[in-house]
Design a protein around this motif. Structure first.
Motif, PDB file in Angstrom:
ATOM      1  N   GLY A   1       0.797  -1.212   0.000  1.00 61.13           N
ATOM      2  CA  GLY A   1       0.000   0.000   0.000  1.00 61.13           C
ATOM      3  C   GLY A   1       0.828   1.260   0.000  1.00 61.13           C
ATOM      4  O   GLY A   1       2.054   1.236  -0.120  1.00 61.13           O
TER       5      GLY A   1
ATOM      6  N   VAL B   1      -5.580   1.091   8.573  1.00 61.85           N
ATOM      7  CA  VAL B   1      -6.374   1.804   7.574  1.00 61.85           C
ATOM      8  C   VAL B   1      -6.393   3.317   7.769  1.00 61.85           C
ATOM      9  O   VAL B   1      -6.741   4.047   6.855  1.00 61.85           O
TER      10      VAL B   1
ATOM     11  N   LYS C   1      -3.237   3.066   2.675  1.00 62.38           N
ATOM     12  CA  LYS C   1      -4.314   2.645   1.755  1.00 62.38           C
ATOM     13  C   LYS C   1      -3.737   1.739   0.680  1.00 62.38           C
ATOM     14  O   LYS C   1      -2.604   1.898   0.244  1.00 62.38           O
ATOM     15  N   THR C   2      -4.557   0.823   0.219  1.00 60.50           N
ATOM     16  CA  THR C   2      -4.168  -0.044  -0.885  1.00 60.50           C
ATOM     17  C   THR C   2      -4.002   0.774  -2.156  1.00 60.50           C
ATOM     18  O   THR C   2      -4.632   1.823  -2.309  1.00 60.50           O
TER      19      THR C   2
END
Length: 94
Positions: free
Chosen positions: A72, A86, A90-91
């Motif tokens: 990410g 999270v 973030k991906t």
């Protein structure tokens, strides 16, 4: 010496907590499997078992590497010893 987190490769930017109850301000020892080395530093956040922690400072837009894999993008600066999840990673997939 007990191990609190594991890092697979020397190029990784994160380790994974392998013990429960890690608290902010605690000094942790991590094992870097590649090269059979240990690293030690103080964590800034509580880290749940199985979660990631930064093993070095990461800037916004840096790539997060875990097990030699891009997992990410950093969305806000992360200091060594902070929890990665999270709220700050973030991906890149979507």
């Amino acid at each position: 010496m007990s191990i609190d987190f594991v890092v697979h490769d020397t190029d990784d930017s994160v380790g994974v907590a392998v013990v429960e109850g890690i608290q902010a301000g605690q000094e942790l020892t991590g094992w870097v499997m590649q090269g059979d080395q240990t690293i030690t530093f103080t964590v800034n956040d509580p880290i749940p078992i199985g979660h990631k922690l930064a093993i070095r400072d990461l800037a916004e837009n840096d790539t997060v590497i875990k097990y030699s894999v891009d997992i990410g993008r950093v969305i806000k600066p992360i200091k060594q010893g902070e929890h990665l999840h999270v709220h700050n990673v973030k991906t890149k997939r979507w």
